[in-house]
Motif scaffolding. Sequence first.
Motif, PDB file in Angstrom:
ATOM      1  N   GLN A 159       8.944  -1.523 -17.817  1.00 17.17           N
ATOM      2  CA  GLN A 159       8.167  -2.752 -17.671  1.00 17.17           C
ATOM      3  C   GLN A 159       7.015  -2.586 -16.691  1.00 17.17           C
ATOM      4  N   LEU A 160       7.079  -1.550 -15.862  1.00 11.48           N
ATOM      5  CA  LEU A 160       5.999  -1.246 -14.907  1.00 11.48           C
ATOM      6  C   LEU A 160       5.203  -0.038 -15.391  1.00 11.48           C
ATOM      7  N   THR A 161       4.880  -0.010 -16.685  1.00 15.91           N
ATOM      8  CA  THR A 161       4.075   1.023 -17.350  1.00 15.91           C
ATOM      9  C   THR A 161       4.828   2.343 -17.523  1.00 15.91           C
ATOM     10  N   GLY A 162       6.053   2.468 -17.027  1.00 16.48           N
ATOM     11  CA  GLY A 162       6.827   3.684 -17.228  1.00 16.48           C
ATOM     12  C   GLY A 162       6.582   4.760 -16.193  1.00 16.48           C
ATOM     13  N   ILE A 163       5.657   4.553 -15.268  1.00 17.03           N
ATOM     14  CA  ILE A 163       5.372   5.566 -14.245  1.00 17.03           C
ATOM     15  C   ILE A 163       5.030   4.860 -12.940  1.00 17.03           C
ATOM     16  N   ALA A 164       5.634   5.318 -11.847  1.00 12.68           N
ATOM     17  CA  ALA A 164       5.426   4.702 -10.538  1.00 12.68           C
ATOM     18  C   ALA A 164       5.691   5.752  -9.465  1.00 12.68           C
ATOM     19  N   ALA A 165       5.332   5.422  -8.230  1.00 19.47           N
ATOM     20  CA  ALA A 165       5.511   6.386  -7.138  1.00 19.47           C
ATOM     21  C   ALA A 165       5.636   5.674  -5.808  1.00 19.47           C
TER      22      ALA A 165
ATOM     23  N   ILE B  32       7.135  17.472  -4.444  1.00 15.92           N
ATOM     24  CA  ILE B  32       7.344  16.037  -4.603  1.00 15.92           C
ATOM     25  C   ILE B  32       8.660  15.811  -5.350  1.00 15.92           C
ATOM     26  N   ASP B  33       9.412  14.828  -4.928  1.00 17.95           N
ATOM     27  CA  ASP B  33      10.673  14.488  -5.589  1.00 17.95           C
ATOM     28  C   ASP B  33      10.364  13.784  -6.905  1.00 17.95           C
ATOM     29  N   VAL B  34      10.744  14.393  -8.022  1.00 23.86           N
ATOM     30  CA  VAL B  34      10.454  13.857  -9.353  1.00 23.86           C
ATOM     31  C   VAL B  34      11.751  13.368  -9.986  1.00 23.86           C
ATOM     32  N   LEU B  35      11.760  12.108 -10.421  1.00 24.48           N
ATOM     33  CA  LEU B  35      12.922  11.508 -11.065  1.00 24.48           C
ATOM     34  C   LEU B  35      12.522  11.032 -12.451  1.00 24.48           C
ATOM     35  N   ILE B  36      13.220  11.542 -13.478  1.00 22.01           N
ATOM     36  CA  ILE B  36      12.964  11.132 -14.857  1.00 22.01           C
ATOM     37  C   ILE B  36      14.062  10.155 -15.264  1.00 22.01           C
TER      38      ILE B  36
ATOM     39  N   THR C 258       7.648  10.311  -3.863  1.00 23.76           N
ATOM     40  CA  THR C 258       8.604  10.297  -4.971  1.00 23.76           C
ATOM     41  C   THR C 258       7.894   9.830  -6.229  1.00 23.76           C
ATOM     42  N   LEU C 259       7.976  10.626  -7.286  1.00 20.27           N
ATOM     43  CA  LEU C 259       7.394  10.269  -8.576  1.00 20.27           C
ATOM     44  C   LEU C 259       8.511   9.840  -9.512  1.00 20.27           C
ATOM     45  N   MET C 260       8.368   8.656 -10.104  1.00 19.61           N
ATOM     46  CA  MET C 260       9.350   8.128 -11.043  1.00 19.61           C
ATOM     47  C   MET C 260       8.680   7.935 -12.396  1.00 19.61           C
ATOM     48  N   ILE C 261       9.304   8.456 -13.457  1.00 20.65           N
ATOM     49  CA  ILE C 261       8.712   8.387 -14.785  1.00 20.65           C
ATOM     50  C   ILE C 261       9.842   8.274 -15.807  1.00 20.65           C
ATOM     51  N   THR C 262       9.628   7.509 -16.870  1.00 23.90           N
ATOM     52  CA  THR C 262      10.667   7.322 -17.882  1.00 23.90           C
ATOM     53  C   THR C 262      10.513   8.335 -19.007  1.00 23.90           C
ATOM     54  N   ASP C 263      11.632   8.622 -19.664  1.00 26.26           N
ATOM     55  CA  ASP C 263      11.584   9.566 -20.784  1.00 26.26           C
ATOM     56  C   ASP C 263      10.840   9.007 -21.986  1.00 26.26           C
ATOM     57  N   THR C 264      10.554   7.694 -21.983  1.00 23.81           N
ATOM     58  CA  THR C 264       9.786   7.091 -23.075  1.00 23.81           C
ATOM     59  C   THR C 264       8.417   7.739 -23.199  1.00 23.81           C
TER      60      THR C 264
ATOM     61  N   ASP D  38       0.814  -1.221   0.000  1.00 26.37           N
ATOM     62  CA  ASP D  38       0.000   0.000   0.000  1.00 26.37           C
ATOM     63  C   ASP D  38       0.845   1.267   0.000  1.00 26.37           C
ATOM     64  N   MET D  39       2.180   1.125   0.058  1.00 25.87           N
ATOM     65  CA  MET D  39       3.060   2.286   0.078  1.00 25.87           C
ATOM     66  C   MET D  39       3.708   2.559  -1.272  1.00 25.87           C
ATOM     67  N   ALA D  40       3.313   1.813  -2.304  1.00 20.89           N
ATOM     68  CA  ALA D  40       3.879   2.009  -3.641  1.00 20.89           C
ATOM     69  C   ALA D  40       2.814   1.747  -4.689  1.00 20.89           C
ATOM     70  N   VAL D  41       2.814   2.544  -5.742  1.00 21.74           N
ATOM     71  CA  VAL D  41       1.848   2.385  -6.830  1.00 21.74           C
ATOM     72  C   VAL D  41       2.563   2.521  -8.162  1.00 21.74           C
ATOM     73  N   TYR D  42       1.991   1.936  -9.186  1.00 22.99           N
ATOM     74  CA  TYR D  42       2.484   2.151 -10.546  1.00 22.99           C
ATOM     75  C   TYR D  42       1.292   2.130 -11.483  1.00 22.99           C
ATOM     76  N   GLY D  43       1.481   2.731 -12.642  1.00 27.13           N
ATOM     77  CA  GLY D  43       0.380   2.893 -13.576  1.00 27.13           C
ATOM     78  C   GLY D  43      -0.166   4.312 -13.496  1.00 27.13           C
ATOM     79  N   PHE D  44      -0.481   4.888 -14.638  1.00 34.80           N
ATOM     80  CA  PHE D  44      -0.869   6.296 -14.696  1.00 34.80           C
ATOM     81  C   PHE D  44      -2.088   6.593 -13.832  1.00 34.80           C
ATOM     82  N   ARG D  45      -3.143   5.792 -13.943  1.00 30.71           N
ATOM     83  CA  ARG D  45      -4.378   6.078 -13.217  1.00 30.71           C
ATOM     84  C   ARG D  45      -4.158   6.050 -11.708  1.00 30.71           C
ATOM     85  N   SER D  46      -3.434   5.048 -11.228  1.00 28.05           N
ATOM     86  CA  SER D  46      -3.213   4.929  -9.787  1.00 28.05           C
ATOM     87  C   SER D  46      -2.311   6.039  -9.253  1.00 28.05           C
TER      88      SER D  46
END
Length: 477
Positions: free
Chosen positions: A357-363, A340-344, A309-315, A289-297
């Motif tokens: 592999q995890l949709t390209g976006i997670a937090a 929020i800490d944003v990492l590309i 922390t927001l993690m997103i790929t340059d793809t 419950d402390m981590a999510v991935y996928g754009f909608r979530s």
Amino acid sequence: MRSFYYIDKHKMGKVKLIPEEPEDFWPLYNVVREGDFVSGIAFRKVVQEHSDGSSSSQRKKIYVTIKVVSIDYNPGEQSFRANGVNVKESDSLKKGAHQTIEVTLGHDITIEKDFWDSVTLATIRDACDIQRSAEVAAILLREGAAQLCLIKNSMTQLITTVKTQIPRKSKINEQHDKALTKFLHEVLQAVQNSFTRLDLLKCIIVGSNGFLNEKFMNFMEEMIVRHDIKSLREHKRKFLLCHCSTGHMGSLDEMLSTPSVQSQIQDTRLFSQVNALNKFMESLRNDTDMAVYGFRSVVYAHSMRALKTLMITDTLFRNNNINQRRVYVDLVEKSKAAGIDVLIFSSLHVSGQQLDQLTGIAAILHFPVPDIDDLSLTIELPSAFAQPSSSSGKHRKRTNSTSTSTSTSSSSAIHSTSPPVSSTLSSSPSSSSSSSSSSSRSGLTSSTSSADYDDDNTEDFTDSDNDEIANFSIFSF
């Protein structure tokens, strides 16, 4: 890379870029997109007709401006190609004719966009940063093969590969030790030829799945003493031994996660990305419950003020769908504005490939949000995301365990009773700024205030007649 800006206050205009290193072509690939106007030097075969009826052709250098249709880039090549149609008539090239602009080291290219978003400008700033040179090198060993690579801010570059046939070790066969010594000598020569600026590297990781890395280090120390190799002797402390499972480049992420390596790279951007991804994976294993991935979530967690922390790929920023791309840019800008800490992540790094592999976006979240997969269904995505190409959510198992008929009926029931996010956030600025932020998990809806955000961030995108673009900024979190 050098850059020259000609952008007005509405973020319209041109940027001239001059790549100076092979690594500069990767950010250039992330900046130029379909529909942009690109100007530069090109070569065209020009046919001239003579008075006697004969004709001759010559290869002529011309300056053209094209509207980009496609982009060609290979990380192993030191060039970048933009393909498109000519938009300016000239004696050498008709308007509408197809033309390719090839950019090489030292040659400038001018890019014109209707709107320069913050992510694209940040990509250029990072590429022009003189401190961005490679900071980590790696030597991956397996018996008879070695790979030497440089790990840079935007990519992992394979420098060279060493391969030698080593016979199987046996009591009656003495050729194994001779072949192994020859192999280690070739690897050492490759290190000297490939890593010529050891003074700029923070560390050189030597990894293998057995004791081969230790044998190499012992051999290198012996050669340093025997031949007085000054360049290696001065930087010998930078070589770090690491164990990896395969000895291939796929094990780089495993090696970068070891404490000895992280202590050497803790002040680099690569460390923050690898460290964040490791924490995310650990949260998925131990406290889901402390981590999510996928754009909608991720968007729903943002609306709950839960993102840490927001993690997103340059793809995702290379998406040719301008509506989707601008939604991702808006999410990044709003997240940075909220602290929020944003990492590309770069998709040319192993960590970026894992995130892809995890949709390209997670937090990673500040606090747990149970059942976020179900709660996130209350968010109505813009038309650009009507049919997402990848599944969103935190638990794939939970989604797959639900039958198709059940998920379809529950989704339609939720959307029939819950108003669209765009309608709930389209109230006047005065009313939204005066209301206090609140979140309701039980009611499956969330109402948040935009007082903590700069409303001007959305005005840059609402000057288009396209309703989809005008409504893309539904996430006024």
